[in-house]
Design a protein around this motif. Structure first.
Motif, short mmCIF file in Angstrom:
data_model
loop_
_atom_site.label_atom_id
_atom_site.label_comp_id
_atom_site.label_asym_id
_atom_site.label_seq_id
_atom_site.Cartn_x
_atom_site.Cartn_y
_atom_site.Cartn_z
N GLY A 15 0.65 8.95 -3.30
CA GLY A 15 0.01 7.73 -3.77
C GLY A 15 0.90 6.83 -4.61
O GLY A 15 0.53 5.71 -4.94
N GLU A 16 2.08 7.31 -4.96
CA GLU A 16 3.02 6.51 -5.77
C GLU A 16 3.71 5.47 -4.89
O GLU A 16 3.98 5.71 -3.72
CB GLU A 16 4.08 7.42 -6.40
N PRO A 17 4.05 4.32 -5.48
CA PRO A 17 4.78 3.30 -4.71
C PRO A 17 6.23 3.73 -4.47
O PRO A 17 6.78 4.53 -5.21
CB PRO A 17 4.72 2.06 -5.60
N HIS A 18 6.80 3.17 -3.43
CA HIS A 18 8.22 3.41 -3.13
C HIS A 18 9.07 2.60 -4.10
O HIS A 18 8.66 1.53 -4.56
CB HIS A 18 8.54 2.98 -1.70
N LEU A 20 -2.78 -4.75 6.88
CA LEU A 20 -2.23 -4.07 5.70
C LEU A 20 -3.07 -4.35 4.46
O LEU A 20 -3.29 -3.45 3.64
CB LEU A 20 -0.79 -4.51 5.45
N ALA A 21 -3.53 -5.58 4.32
CA ALA A 21 -4.38 -5.92 3.18
C ALA A 21 -5.66 -5.09 3.23
O ALA A 21 -6.13 -4.59 2.20
CB ALA A 21 -4.71 -7.40 3.17
N LEU A 22 -6.22 -4.91 4.43
CA LEU A 22 -7.41 -4.09 4.58
C LEU A 22 -7.13 -2.64 4.21
O LEU A 22 -7.91 -2.00 3.49
CB LEU A 22 -7.95 -4.18 6.00
N LEU A 55 4.18 -4.80 1.53
CA LEU A 55 4.51 -3.44 1.99
C LEU A 55 4.62 -2.49 0.81
O LEU A 55 4.09 -1.37 0.84
CB LEU A 55 5.80 -3.43 2.80
N PHE A 56 5.31 -2.92 -0.23
CA PHE A 56 5.47 -2.06 -1.41
C PHE A 56 4.13 -1.79 -2.10
O PHE A 56 3.91 -0.70 -2.61
CB PHE A 56 6.45 -2.69 -2.41
N ARG A 57 3.23 -2.79 -2.12
CA ARG A 57 1.92 -2.59 -2.74
C ARG A 57 1.01 -1.71 -1.90
O ARG A 57 0.18 -0.99 -2.45
CB ARG A 57 1.22 -3.95 -2.94
N THR A 58 1.15 -1.76 -0.59
CA THR A 58 0.18 -1.13 0.30
C THR A 58 0.63 0.22 0.84
O THR A 58 -0.14 1.18 0.84
CB THR A 58 -0.12 -2.06 1.50
N VAL A 59 1.85 0.31 1.31
CA VAL A 59 2.35 1.54 1.92
C VAL A 59 2.89 2.42 0.81
O VAL A 59 3.85 2.05 0.13
CB VAL A 59 3.44 1.25 2.98
N ARG A 60 2.28 3.56 0.62
CA ARG A 60 2.64 4.44 -0.50
C ARG A 60 3.20 5.76 -0.01
O ARG A 60 3.04 6.14 1.14
CB ARG A 60 1.40 4.72 -1.36
#
Length: 140
Positions: free
Chosen positions: A25-28, A93-95, A16-21
């Motif tokens: 575009g910055e990570p949470h 999510l990976a996609l 989730l941290f890698r994908t959902v930004r």
């Protein structure tokens, strides 16, 4: 358990941290997610606790904590479990993460007009390249 020792829950949270930004575009950050989860649950939820969940050092959060994480990242709570639905959501999510890459996005946009046979050919090519690169990594 994953090869890195995090387990399914840790892997899923990390994904989730890698994908959902954020919109920019910055990570949470752990702190902002933990704060939102505290506010959503009214329970203790620290950045350290979240880090422990992400790294597999803790792996038994409360139902309310999982629901708060799911709400924050806008995924169903089922995502966190190792079952068919959770696995499907993880694949989606990976996609999404891959589509964020401009090169992949360009290929995907161009593939929209291809026939099912053409898409199959592209898929076969990707699999062949992935196998070749995996063999090359194994030889290193």
């Amino acid at each position: 358990m994953a090869a890195d020792g995090t387990g399914v829950l840790g892997e899923r949270i990390e994904q989730l941290f890698r994908t959902v930004r954020r919109p920019n575009g910055e990570p949470h950050s752990n702190e902002e997610v933990a704060r939102a989860c505290r506010e959503a649950t009214g329970e203790t939820f620290s950045a350290t606790y979240l880090w422990q969940l992400r790294t597999g050092r803790r792996d038994n959060p409360t139902k309310r904590h999982l629901e708060a994480l799911a709400q924050y990242f806008q995924v169903p709570p089922a995502y966190f479990f190792e079952d068919e639905q959770g696995d499907r959501i993880a694949e989606e999510l990976a996609l999404l993460g891959a589509l964020r890459d401009a090169g992949v996005q360009e290929v995907a946009l161009r593939a929209v007009t291809l026939s099912p046979e053409g898409l199959g050919t592209i898929s076969d090519m990707i699999e062949a390249i992935a196998r070749r690169e995996a063999r090359a990594r194994g030889a290193e």
